[in-house]
Every structure is written in C-alpha cells, then in structure tokens.
Design a protein around this motif. Sequence first.
Motif, PDB file in Angstrom:
ATOM      1  N   LEU A 123       0.803  -1.227   0.000  1.00 33.35           N
ATOM      2  CA  LEU A 123       0.000   0.000   0.000  1.00 33.35           C
ATOM      3  C   LEU A 123       0.835   1.276   0.000  1.00 33.35           C
ATOM      4  CD1 LEU A 123      -2.845  -1.021   2.492  1.00 33.35           C
ATOM      5  CD2 LEU A 123      -2.825  -1.167  -0.004  1.00 33.35           C
ATOM      6  N   SER A 124       2.086   1.191   0.450  1.00 38.80           N
ATOM      7  CA  SER A 124       2.929   2.388   0.492  1.00 38.80           C
ATOM      8  C   SER A 124       3.562   2.696  -0.864  1.00 38.80           C
ATOM      9  CB  SER A 124       4.032   2.231   1.547  1.00 38.80           C
ATOM     10  OG  SER A 124       4.869   1.121   1.225  1.00 38.80           O
ATOM     11  N   ASN A 125       3.571   1.706  -1.751  1.00 36.14           N
ATOM     12  CA  ASN A 125       4.128   1.897  -3.090  1.00 36.14           C
ATOM     13  C   ASN A 125       2.974   2.225  -4.043  1.00 36.14           C
ATOM     14  OD1 ASN A 125       4.857   0.941  -5.888  1.00 36.14           O
ATOM     15  ND2 ASN A 125       6.851   0.737  -4.885  1.00 36.14           N
ATOM     16  N   GLU A 126       3.028   3.389  -4.664  1.00 35.93           N
ATOM     17  CA  GLU A 126       1.912   3.855  -5.486  1.00 35.93           C
ATOM     18  C   GLU A 126       1.573   2.882  -6.622  1.00 35.93           C
ATOM     19  OE1 GLU A 126      -1.213   6.303  -6.092  1.00 35.93           O
ATOM     20  OE2 GLU A 126       0.293   6.473  -4.487  1.00 35.93           O
ATOM     21  N   THR A 127       2.620   2.356  -7.289  1.00 38.88           N
ATOM     22  CA  THR A 127       2.390   1.430  -8.413  1.00 38.88           C
ATOM     23  C   THR A 127       1.729   0.143  -7.940  1.00 38.88           C
ATOM     24  OG1 THR A 127       4.301   2.324  -9.587  1.00 38.88           O
ATOM     25  CG2 THR A 127       3.475   0.164 -10.298  1.00 38.88           C
ATOM     26  N   ARG A 128       2.264  -0.422  -6.861  1.00 39.11           N
ATOM     27  CA  ARG A 128       1.712  -1.673  -6.347  1.00 39.11           C
ATOM     28  C   ARG A 128       0.309  -1.467  -5.787  1.00 39.11           C
ATOM     29  NH1 ARG A 128       4.900  -5.999  -3.262  1.00 39.11           N
ATOM     30  NH2 ARG A 128       3.215  -7.110  -4.311  1.00 39.11           N
ATOM     31  N   ARG A 129       0.081  -0.297  -5.223  1.00 39.37           N
ATOM     32  CA  ARG A 129      -1.244   0.008  -4.689  1.00 39.37           C
ATOM     33  C   ARG A 129      -2.275   0.064  -5.813  1.00 39.37           C
ATOM     34  NH1 ARG A 129      -2.842   5.424  -1.210  1.00 39.37           N
ATOM     35  NH2 ARG A 129      -4.972   4.771  -0.680  1.00 39.37           N
ATOM     36  N   GLU A 130      -1.911   0.664  -6.951  1.00 37.48           N
ATOM     37  CA  GLU A 130      -2.820   0.694  -8.098  1.00 37.48           C
ATOM     38  C   GLU A 130      -3.103  -0.716  -8.621  1.00 37.48           C
ATOM     39  OE1 GLU A 130      -1.229   3.268 -11.050  1.00 37.48           O
ATOM     40  OE2 GLU A 130      -1.482   5.106  -9.854  1.00 37.48           O
ATOM     41  N   GLU A 131      -2.050  -1.539  -8.662  1.00 35.61           N
ATOM     42  CA  GLU A 131      -2.238  -2.930  -9.088  1.00 35.61           C
ATOM     43  C   GLU A 131      -3.177  -3.666  -8.128  1.00 35.61           C
ATOM     44  OE1 GLU A 131       1.640  -4.584  -9.277  1.00 35.61           O
ATOM     45  OE2 GLU A 131       2.114  -3.730 -11.244  1.00 35.61           O
ATOM     46  N   TYR A 132      -3.012  -3.391  -6.825  1.00 32.32           N
ATOM     47  CA  TYR A 132      -3.871  -4.050  -5.827  1.00 32.32           C
ATOM     48  C   TYR A 132      -5.322  -3.606  -5.983  1.00 32.32           C
ATOM     49  CZ  TYR A 132      -5.691  -5.648  -1.353  1.00 32.32           C
ATOM     50  OH  TYR A 132      -6.440  -6.266  -0.377  1.00 32.32           O
ATOM     51  N   HIS A 133      -5.536  -2.342  -6.291  1.00 30.39           N
ATOM     52  CA  HIS A 133      -6.899  -1.860  -6.529  1.00 30.39           C
ATOM     53  C   HIS A 133      -7.516  -2.575  -7.730  1.00 30.39           C
ATOM     54  CE1 HIS A 133      -6.387   2.243  -4.265  1.00 30.39           C
ATOM     55  NE2 HIS A 133      -6.325   1.178  -3.467  1.00 30.39           N
ATOM     56  N   ASP A 134      -6.709  -2.774  -8.771  1.00 28.20           N
ATOM     57  CA  ASP A 134      -7.207  -3.490  -9.948  1.00 28.20           C
ATOM     58  C   ASP A 134      -7.528  -4.939  -9.587  1.00 28.20           C
ATOM     59  OD1 ASP A 134      -7.390  -3.270 -13.097  1.00 28.20           O
ATOM     60  OD2 ASP A 134      -6.491  -5.209 -12.619  1.00 28.20           O
ATOM     61  N   PHE A 135      -6.706  -5.509  -8.719  1.00 28.57           N
ATOM     62  CA  PHE A 135      -6.926  -6.883  -8.261  1.00 28.57           C
ATOM     63  C   PHE A 135      -8.254  -6.983  -7.498  1.00 28.57           C
ATOM     64  CE2 PHE A 135      -6.536  -9.904  -4.718  1.00 28.57           C
ATOM     65  CZ  PHE A 135      -6.371 -11.088  -5.418  1.00 28.57           C
ATOM     66  N   LEU A 136      -8.546  -5.978  -6.655  1.00 29.99           N
ATOM     67  CA  LEU A 136      -9.798  -5.981  -5.902  1.00 29.99           C
ATOM     68  C   LEU A 136     -11.006  -5.779  -6.819  1.00 29.99           C
ATOM     69  CD1 LEU A 136      -8.810  -3.817  -2.784  1.00 29.99           C
ATOM     70  CD2 LEU A 136      -9.040  -6.304  -2.890  1.00 29.99           C
ATOM     71  N   ASP A 137     -10.845  -4.914  -7.810  1.00 31.24           N
ATOM     72  CA  ASP A 137     -11.969  -4.581  -8.694  1.00 31.24           C
ATOM     73  C   ASP A 137     -12.190  -5.610  -9.792  1.00 31.24           C
ATOM     74  OD1 ASP A 137     -12.312  -2.263  -7.227  1.00 31.24           O
ATOM     75  OD2 ASP A 137     -11.047  -1.055  -8.571  1.00 31.24           O
ATOM     76  N   HIS A 138     -11.101  -6.241 -10.263  1.00 40.67           N
ATOM     77  CA  HIS A 138     -11.199  -7.209 -11.378  1.00 40.67           C
ATOM     78  C   HIS A 138     -10.372  -8.459 -11.079  1.00 40.67           C
ATOM     79  CE1 HIS A 138     -13.010  -3.931 -13.652  1.00 40.67           C
ATOM     80  NE2 HIS A 138     -11.991  -3.169 -13.314  1.00 40.67           N
ATOM     81  N   PRO A 139     -10.778  -9.243 -10.086  1.00 39.90           N
ATOM     82  CA  PRO A 139     -10.002 -10.444  -9.723  1.00 39.90           C
ATOM     83  C   PRO A 139      -9.903 -11.460 -10.855  1.00 39.90           C
ATOM     84  CG  PRO A 139     -12.140 -10.456  -8.644  1.00 39.90           C
ATOM     85  CD  PRO A 139     -11.971  -9.092  -9.245  1.00 39.90           C
TER      86      PRO A 139
END
Length: 320
Positions: free
Chosen positions: A98-114
């Motif tokens: 969550l502290s890394n902006e790029t990884r956080r965006e990827e995680y959001h995509d993972f939550l929205d489009h598993p």
Amino acid sequence: GFFYFFFFLFVRMRSPGFVCLFLVLLLVLGVSADSYMDTLFCGKENCYKVLGLKRDDANAAQIKKNYRNLSLEWHPDRNQSEQAKKEWLRLSNAYEILSNETRREEYHDFLDHPENWARGGVYAAQAEVGVVILGLLSVATALHYLNMRLNHNRFVQRIKENSQFKESVARLVVAEKAADPKEAEKKLLEEIEFPKDARKPRVLDLLPFQIIKLPYIIGKFCFDQIRWQVRYTWLKKEYTAEDEIIAIQMAMRLSEAQWEQVPETEREEMIERQVWDDQKREEYLREKTIEQNRKGGGMRKRVNRMKKNYVPPPVMEGDM
C-alpha cells in the motif's frame, strides 16, 4: 455458458467417461487458479483491513501512521511471542504493497477485477484466458475424437463377430469377389450404414464444430419438448404416425438405430397395440415374456440384449 456446454456433453455425446475426464481437467485447473490467487498481494486477506484501514479513507499518511502504531505492538524486538512474528510479516507485507503507489494501483485493480488476475497478472491474464480456453478445447477435442474412435472400433468388432457377417465374408472369398477375408471384410463394412454414435469420426463430428451447432441443437430440443408437451400432454391430441414411433421408442427406451433392428412384424404390432401407453405396454411385455419363455428367452431380456448388442444388418454379396 457452462450449463449449456455440459448439457451438450451429456445429451450429444452420451459418454460419461469423456465427461468425467473433462470435469477432472476443469477441476485441476480451477484448483491451480485458486492456489495461485492465494499467493497474490495479501492472499485471502484485505491489505487495508490488515492495517486497520478502509480503502476509501486511506491515504499515504494514514497508511504510514497505522503501520507505525501497529509496529509498536507487534515488532519482534518488542514482542517475543510466536504470534508476533506472523503478525509482523502480515503488517510488513500489507504496508509494502500500500505504500508503493504502483503496487497500490495494481492491488486496486486486483480488488476490482479479480478475474483478470487468475493467471499471471492483469495484462498477461487477459491473454492467458484465451490460451487456457484453447488448451481446454484442444484436450477436450482429442478426448472426444478418441471416444468416437473407440466406439467405432467396438462396433466394428461386434459386426465381425456376427455369424451372418462371417458367412458373407466366406461367400465373397469363395466367389472370388475378394482376394482374402480382410478384403472381404473391408468391402462389406463399406456397405454398412453405421448409427451416428458408432460411425467413423469425421472432421465435422469433432467438438469445435459441434459447439458451433449447439444453439441449433438446444433450440430444436426445446422446441420439440414444448411441441410434445402442448400437443400431447395438454391438448391430449392423437399421435401422428411419425410421433407414434417416437413415443414407442421413448417408452421402450430404444434408439432410432435399435428400433430399425426390430422385425417389421413386431414394429407393426407395437404400433397397433399402442405400447406407448403404460398399461398396454406392460400387458404387451407380459404376453411377449410368456411367449418368449416358452422359446427359452424373456421379452425384456431380449430387448435389453438387442439394445446392448445392436449391429446393422450384414451386407450379403448379392446386395453389392
């Protein structure tokens, strides 16, 4: 989509072995996909919840603050318990994501489009879905072909074991219409009209082409069922000559090919006695059983044996 696909497998192929193999393959792939998903980001947990946050309210400062507060409680230098080590790893992993902006965006995509992450990440996953589907289709097609080939070979073997067929082979060889028994068998087999579920596999019989026909197959099946229900169950109309035969085949559990093997006199008798009616059918079978028992075989056993060992009428050399 899967409902119609498995409906097709059971109704059209009538091959439990093939269907079971395909289901096992799907199960293995599904388990593999689930196992892979558990290794991504925080696994089955929500990274925000690990740090005591809500996604909508969390910002970089809040993420850092919650991480520091939890670290005071669970850092191995402050807490020597076994649980502390595991909790510290959870916190560190969630914070790193969550502290890394790029990884956080990827995680959001993972939550929205598993579904996009079932295999290898957001970009690779979209491409790999097609690869997985193509692989499944290829394996299923191969199994389908092997199943059809096996059915054909078994059917041919039963034909060759038929006494009339053997006599026809011998006559062709004696009449010098064939050089040897193998050539005679080949000639006779070429003249036999095989039932659909036992004929030699053709390209158009393979799974991909059958799937293309699936909407038509399902549509026709549904139309026939509705027509039958309305015409004969609700309106109580008399069967047409063609539907009388279909009703008898359903009542006696005979395929079209097996019905053709029944002697014409027996077919006419079944139609005349309306054996599609439960009571009349039981009466017919009872009479035939008594009659056949006197000759050494029951009617029910005869029907079952006919269904199991059906072979088309052998071709005599005079018919060629």
